[in-house]
Design a protein around this motif. Structure first.
Motif, mmCIF file in Angstrom:
data_model
loop_
_atom_site.group_PDB
_atom_site.id
_atom_site.type_symbol
_atom_site.label_atom_id
_atom_site.label_comp_id
_atom_site.label_asym_id
_atom_site.label_seq_id
_atom_site.Cartn_x
_atom_site.Cartn_y
_atom_site.Cartn_z
ATOM 1 N N ALA A 55 0.848 -1.202 0.000
ATOM 2 C CA ALA A 55 0.000 0.000 0.000
ATOM 3 C C ALA A 55 0.879 1.245 0.000
ATOM 4 O O ALA A 55 1.978 1.242 0.566
ATOM 5 N N ASP A 56 0.399 2.298 -0.641
ATOM 6 C CA ASP A 56 1.147 3.561 -0.678
ATOM 7 C C ASP A 56 1.466 4.059 0.729
ATOM 8 O O ASP A 56 2.514 4.648 0.958
ATOM 9 N N SER A 57 0.557 3.796 1.657
ATOM 10 C CA SER A 57 0.761 4.225 3.042
ATOM 11 C C SER A 57 1.766 3.338 3.771
ATOM 12 O O SER A 57 2.231 3.684 4.856
ATOM 13 N N GLY A 58 2.079 2.163 3.192
ATOM 14 C CA GLY A 58 3.013 1.237 3.819
ATOM 15 C C GLY A 58 2.429 0.439 4.959
ATOM 16 O O GLY A 58 3.147 -0.213 5.707
ATOM 17 N N THR A 59 1.114 0.452 5.099
ATOM 18 C CA THR A 59 0.476 -0.243 6.228
ATOM 19 C C THR A 59 0.007 -1.656 5.901
ATOM 20 O O THR A 59 -0.357 -2.400 6.805
ATOM 21 N N GLU A 60 0.008 -2.024 4.604
ATOM 22 C CA GLU A 60 -0.427 -3.363 4.196
ATOM 23 C C GLU A 60 0.398 -3.829 3.004
ATOM 24 O O GLU A 60 0.929 -3.018 2.249
ATOM 25 N N CYS A 61 0.444 -5.163 2.853
ATOM 26 C CA CYS A 61 1.098 -5.733 1.679
ATOM 27 C C CYS A 61 0.461 -7.077 1.351
ATOM 28 O O CYS A 61 -0.226 -7.669 2.191
ATOM 29 N N ILE A 62 0.683 -7.541 0.125
ATOM 30 C CA ILE A 62 0.246 -8.868 -0.289
ATOM 31 C C ILE A 62 1.484 -9.626 -0.736
ATOM 32 O O ILE A 62 2.288 -9.125 -1.519
ATOM 33 N N VAL A 63 1.616 -10.844 -0.195
ATOM 34 C CA VAL A 63 2.768 -11.692 -0.471
ATOM 35 C C VAL A 63 2.278 -12.979 -1.113
ATOM 36 O O VAL A 63 1.248 -13.528 -0.719
ATOM 37 N N ARG A 64 3.038 -13.463 -2.108
ATOM 38 C CA ARG A 64 2.716 -14.737 -2.750
ATOM 39 C C ARG A 64 3.748 -15.768 -2.322
ATOM 40 O O ARG A 64 4.948 -15.548 -2.439
ATOM 41 N N ALA A 65 3.242 -16.906 -1.830
ATOM 42 C CA ALA A 65 4.101 -18.044 -1.491
ATOM 43 C C ALA A 65 3.905 -19.106 -2.563
ATOM 44 O O ALA A 65 2.861 -19.174 -3.203
ATOM 45 N N SER A 66 4.905 -19.942 -2.746
ATOM 46 C CA SER A 66 4.848 -20.915 -3.838
ATOM 47 C C SER A 66 3.943 -22.108 -3.541
ATOM 48 O O SER A 66 3.610 -22.852 -4.453
ATOM 49 N N SER A 67 3.527 -22.283 -2.299
ATOM 50 C CA SER A 67 2.616 -23.385 -1.962
ATOM 51 C C SER A 67 1.874 -23.063 -0.674
ATOM 52 O O SER A 67 2.313 -22.228 0.117
ATOM 53 N N PRO A 68 0.743 -23.741 -0.430
ATOM 54 C CA PRO A 68 0.019 -23.535 0.826
ATOM 55 C C PRO A 68 0.861 -23.886 2.059
ATOM 56 O O PRO A 68 0.763 -23.226 3.087
#
Length: 135
Positions: A55-68
């Motif tokens: 997020a532009d505010s730096g308060t959230e992000c989304i991360v992708r992992a290669s497996s559950p």
């Protein structure tokens, strides 16, 4: 009649809140790596992760992992981490749009842009017809 084929989900997505805020994706990636090393050792600290969005505010992000299973390790590691960034799980899923709260806003923005362009194109066509009729 054949059974529908199931889509195999190879990635897993995690939305984190970040405290203190940081818009630096490399710092976030390093915090995740350090949390994995602290909890599971060097071998799991090299888990393949992508910081997809911050997020532009730096308060959230989304991360992708290669497996559950990698995602589960990441979530467990950040839960007990004592690093400089505090990451907390907001939502996790194997379906990216369900994790992203911005998806609907982006879709609505695309529709509004499309509608605006359609109206502009209509005005251009009418204007050019009027001009050609008066020539």
């Amino acid at each position: 009649m054949s059974q529908p084929r199931r889509l195999v989900q190879t990635h897993h997505y995690i939305r984190f809140s970040i405290s203190p805020p940081s818009a630096d994706s490399l710092l976030i990636r390093r915090a995740l790596q350090e949390a994995l090393a602290q909890s599971f050792g060097v071998a799991l600290s090299h888990t393949y992760l992508d910081v997809l969005w911050v997020a532009d505010s730096g308060t959230e992000c989304i991360v992708r992992a290669s497996s559950p299973s990698d995602a589960a390790s990441v979530m467990a590691a950040v839960a007990v981490s004592s690093g400089q960034l505090r990451l907390s799980v907001i939502k996790e899923s194997s379906f990216l749009p369900s994790v992203s709260g911005e998806t609907r806003k982006l879709f609505e923005k695309q529709i509004n842009t499309h509608n605006l362009l359609t109206r502009i194109w209509g005005v251009i066509r009418i204007t050019s017809k009027v001009v050609l009729d008066h020539m």
